[in-house]
Design a protein around this motif. Structure first.
Motif, PDB file in Angstrom:
ATOM      1  N   SER A 176      44.109  40.314  36.482  1.00 50.11           N
ATOM      2  CA  SER A 176      44.078  41.495  35.613  1.00 50.11           C
ATOM      3  C   SER A 176      43.400  42.678  36.298  1.00 50.11           C
ATOM      4  O   SER A 176      43.796  43.829  36.083  1.00 50.11           O
ATOM      5  N   ILE A 177      42.422  42.423  37.149  1.00 49.48           N
ATOM      6  CA  ILE A 177      41.707  43.547  37.780  1.00 49.48           C
ATOM      7  C   ILE A 177      42.561  44.189  38.878  1.00 49.48           C
ATOM      8  O   ILE A 177      42.676  45.423  38.940  1.00 49.48           O
ATOM      9  N   TYR A 178      43.183  43.389  39.716  1.00 47.56           N
ATOM     10  CA  TYR A 178      44.012  43.985  40.775  1.00 47.56           C
ATOM     11  C   TYR A 178      45.242  44.695  40.200  1.00 47.56           C
ATOM     12  O   TYR A 178      45.730  45.657  40.765  1.00 47.56           O
ATOM     13  N   ARG A 179      45.729  44.215  39.058  1.00 47.29           N
ATOM     14  CA  ARG A 179      46.843  44.914  38.403  1.00 47.29           C
ATOM     15  C   ARG A 179      46.422  46.334  38.008  1.00 47.29           C
ATOM     16  O   ARG A 179      47.224  47.242  37.948  1.00 47.29           O
ATOM     17  N   ASN A 180      45.116  46.501  37.748  1.00 51.85           N
ATOM     18  CA  ASN A 180      44.594  47.809  37.312  1.00 51.85           C
ATOM     19  C   ASN A 180      43.897  48.570  38.441  1.00 51.85           C
ATOM     20  O   ASN A 180      43.168  49.531  38.175  1.00 51.85           O
TER      21      ASN A 180
END
Lengths: 374, 123
Positions: free
Chosen positions: A96-100
């Motif tokens: 979820s963090i790398y997607r953002n």
């Protein structure tokens, strides 16, 4: 403000990511409740007798206990499951963090460049990040705390808060009271009239313990320091997103560069077990130097007092050092913190070292406190 | 990890950590045969994926029952009620217990594998 306040710098997981995160937490909880206690049974009934058979005596140190336990298939399985669960936790957070990633950088820029921002961020491009932070992924955090692609990179801080929130929730830490709130309650009980005007949070990481001081003492000026840019950028943006005024600086715990007598209150939260013992001793000296007469230092951390623990208990808690990339865990457990305080200049009658429980009683932290003579 | 323990107090010297399996970038192995670690990892990852599908199915069924249709966007927007959240948490715990309790449960005492019986329930 308990742990996990909602703010603009978080990266909400999509449904499947959230499901994986909840599964990993359930699994880790299961391991801690059902499997960890079995280690002692295995030691008493199998590993210890095996050691005695070859050595003619019982294991006397945690290293001897470890040597015996590592031969046992139960402990091999326990370690393998726990290590894999920690890796799975990071995988679930990274998604979820790398997607953002791009959105987080843009948000940081927006907060950092806002002319009306409340706090400040001071980074030092020449700052020598300690090897323990740049070469080791503490808690297995991907990329290490020092991960930095320059510009507005906040991934290190985003991972720290994302992983930390999951880990803590799994351990039921901070669900009813944050570590900063616990220290504030400790201060209120011990020094009821103490109202600090200038506060320093050492080893602030993503700033989740810094902001509660600004909220609890709205008239105080709050400064926070840590050693890596990715953590500090994130901490700055997070504080601004929460609408809380904190000044962040890239400085060392044992060499903060602030003038003598700069602060009424110096605090740290779970920082001592993430720094060499020499730095912890230096942080105590720095705390004494930085405090005004009558000022208070409070350094809180895990209850790892190896001098008071039998060998098996030391071994059982030391799993984190060897298997969860906690390079200074055992050094903290062995450190004589009282002597550090005394060597720093604090008087014995002005010290308090002991356990202090989270308000729901679910966990006890080790709190060390010294007051500089007025 | 059958080596002698090398877990020295860290101090400032980080060289020793390179010898510790927990500091490896990759996945360390704890069993003499690393394939057992890999198999355990596969089983755990599959458990996570199966739970994710079960969770998604529960949301899908709920949406179909209440809305009469379901789309990926509806699943992403869906926020379970407190009751449903509690039921999912309960189901998750039951699932984990059901799949992994053989690692410690006395249910396995019937087998000839000694350590299951020795470890007991661990309650």
């Amino acid at each position: 403000m308990v742990r996990n306040p909602q703010h603009d710098m978080l990266s909400p997981p999509v449904h499947d990511e959230a499901s994986r995160q909840k599964f990993v937490m359930a699994l880790k909880h299961h391991v801690n409740i059902h499997m960890r206690p079995a280690n002692e049974t295995v030691f008493e009934r199998r590993a210890k007798p095996a050691f005695e058979k070859t050595s003619g005596r019982a294991p006397e140190t945690r290293r001897e206990v470890a040597g015996a336990m590592k031969q046992d298939s139960w402990y091999q399985m326990y370690s393998s499951v726990l290590r894999t669960a920690q890796e799975m936790m990071w995988d679930s957070v990274c998604d979820s963090i790398y997607r953002n990633d791009d959105a987080l950088t843009a948000k940081f820029r927006r907060y950092a460049d806002n002319p009306k921002k409340l706090g400040s961020l001071e980074l030092d491009p020449e700052f020598p990040v300690p090897r323990g932070m740049s070469e080791i992924g503490v808690h297995l955090q991907p990329g290490t705390y020092a991960f930095d692609r320059g510009g507005g990179d906040v991934i290190a801080g985003a991972l720290y808060e994302g992983g930390g929130n999951l880990y803590s929730m799994g351990q039921r830490v901070g669900t009813t009271e944050s570590k900063a709130e616990i220290i504030q309650r400790f201060l209120a009980e011990r020094f009821p009239d103490f109202k600090p005007k200038r506060i320093l949070d050492i080893g602030c990481s993503a700033g989740s313990s810094s902001t509660p001081y600004a909220l609890a003492f709205p008239d105080a000026e709050v400064h926070a320091i840590d050693v890596t840019p990715g953590l500090l950028r994130y901490a700055h943006a997070r504080a601004e997103a929460l609408g809380v005024k904190v000044h962040f600086h890239q400085r060392s715990a044992d060499d903060t560069k602030f003038p003598d007598g700069s602060f009424d209150l110096v605090v740290s939260h779970n920082a001592m077990h993430e720094m060499p013992a020499k730095t912890t001793a230096g942080m105590m000296k720095e705390s004494y130097r930085l405090l005004v007469p009558g000022g208070v230092a409070v350094h809180q951390d895990l209850n790892l007092r190896y001098a008071e623990f039998p060998a098996f208990k030391q071994f059982n808690v030391s799993w984190e050092c060897e298997n969860n990339s906690e390079p200074y865990w055992d050094a903290y457990g062995e450190a004589d913190l009282k002597t550090f305080y005394l060597d720093a200049g604090f008087r014995e009658q002005d010290l308090w070292l002991g356990l202090f429980a989270q308000i729901d009683g679910s966990i006890k932290w080790y709190i060390t406190c010294g007051r500089k003579p007025a | 990890m059958l080596d002698e323990p090398k877990n020295q107090a860290a101090g400032d010297n980080l060289d020793y950590v390179r010898d510790l399996p927990g500091f490896e970038r990759g996945h360390p192995h704890y069993f003499k045969d690393p394939m057992i670690d890999h198999l355990l990892e596969i089983v755990m990852l599959l458990g996570g994926e199966l739970w994710t599908v079960k969770d998604r199915q529960a949301v899908t069924e709920h949406l179909l029952a209440t809305e009469g249709k379901v789309t990926p966007e509806m699943i992403e927007q869906f926020r379970p009620s407190a009751d449903m959240k509690e039921k999912l948490a309960r189901d998750r715990q039951t699932f984990v217990k059901h799949v992994y309790s053989c690692l410690y449960s006395d249910r396995a005492k019937a087998t000839k594998t000694d350590y299951f019986g020795i470890v007991g329930k661990g309650e």
